[in-house]
Motif scaffolding. Structure first.
Motif: not given
Length: 353
Positions: A122-129
């Motif tokens: 989830y953290i990586f997904g948010v960072v990517s967005l």
């Protein structure tokens, strides 16, 4: 989920959101004070005692300044860019465990907005967005300097996300979980005697993954666009980078997003590598579970503030990299080191099991 649980979660969301904004706001004050200390200056000292009201004055200035949208800018996307940047910055804290559970009467309060079993993803997904906010803002400005800043931000984030992801893989080999709550609980300090590595400080993942942590923190600097990796903004080359054409609160959103990202990154590093809300000898204090939980929250924020200070210390100590140096570090140094760390960790874990 019962109504009481929904109300508690809503209150927790509001508190976490408010704390993120307040920390971001006063990080601007701390940055200027720390910069002044390193440069033998005083820093903000007019607005309120010791300049403590300076962030409020800066916020009022942002709100009251004239709103300027360039004639040739893409109107809707020009607004979407900073909005997306601040949104992704704020939602990153949803999976961070801020402390152990509190018990008030018959109500158990989990000091975490949501505990999903893939919290790191989830953290990586948010960072990517998050980089989309920069890319959209840079492109919609219809300014060559803004576009160059946006391109730099995209390539920089892609490059360093790979190294960050590889460093996390090695950590997963040690912890066997993607849940931030489980990773924090595995670092619970239970040492009450015996060998040092049976508990205490040595339960923290930093001692199991020192190289992984070094790679992660370097990538965190790059992901948050902090010096010496602030090439997307690089004033000496790109005027102001991706937010050159922005003013008023839209510019404020971009600046706030950077400080909130720094706060969330610090919380993630404290949780993954430094025990989160755990601290040595917490079970031998003889206090109730609620008091241990409260002290744990204070300890976690102390670790977060220490990381924020480190971010600021580096900014006023190390000069900005050249862009080719930035890319060489990401692709030719950090990725090979991260892969080597995975191999070594895999061998050690296999031998120990």
């Amino acid at each position: 989920m019962e109504l009481t649980d929904i109300i508690v979660k809503f209150i927790l969301i509001v508190i976490v959101f408010a704390i993120s904004l307040v920390v971001a706001m006063y990080s601007t004050y701390a940055e200027r004070k720390i910069a002044a200390f390193f440069q033998d200056r005083v820093g903000p000292n007019r607005a309120g005692p010791f300049g403590m009201l300076q962030p409020l004055a800066d916020g009022a200035k942002m709100f009251l300044k004239e709103e300027i949208i360039p004639t040739r800018a893409s109107g809707l996307l020009f607004i979407v860019g900073p909005s997306l940047a601040i949104l992704t910055a704020c939602i990153g804290s949803a999976v961070i465990p801020w402390g152990q559970k509190l018990t008030i009467g018959s109500t158990i309060i989990d000091l975490q907005v949501t505990d999903i079993n893939v919290g790191i993803l989830y953290i990586f997904g948010v960072v990517s967005l998050g980089v989309y906010g920069i890319m959209i803002g840079g492109w919609a400005s219809n300014n060559k300097y803004s576009l160059l800043g946006a391109i730099r931000a995209a390539s920089q984030n892609i490059s360093y996300e790979i190294s960050m992801g590889l460093s996390i893989i090695a950590l997963l080999l040690v912890t066997g979980s993607l849940s931030l709550r489980e990773i924090a609980e595995q670092q619970h300090s239970f040492w009450q005697g015996g060998l040092p590595w049976e508990g205490g400080w040595f339960t923290w993942n930093f001692f199991k993954q020192p190289l992984g942590f070094m790679i992660f923190i370097v990538c965190a600097f790059a992901e948050t666009n902090r010096t010496p990796f602030d090439l997307p903004e690089c004033e000496t080359e790109l005027v102001g980078g991706y937010h050159t054409e922005y003013s008023s609160m839209k510019l404020g959103f971009y600046l706030f997003a950077e400080y909130i990202n720094m706060f969330v990154s610090s919380a993630v590093m404290a949780t993954l590598y430094f025990g989160g809300y755990n601290f040595p000898f917490m079970d031998s204090l003889g206090l109730s579970a609620n008091w241990i939980a409260i002290i744990g929250v204070i300890v976690l924020f102390a670790k977060i503030f220490a990381f924020i200070f480190f971010f600021m210390w580096i900014r006023w100590t190390i000069p900005r990299f050249r862009y080719d140096q930035l890319m060489n570090l990401g692709w030719k140094t950090l990725i090979p080191l991260a892969i080597a760390n995975i191999v070594i960790t895999g061998i050690v874990v296999t031998l120990l099991n």
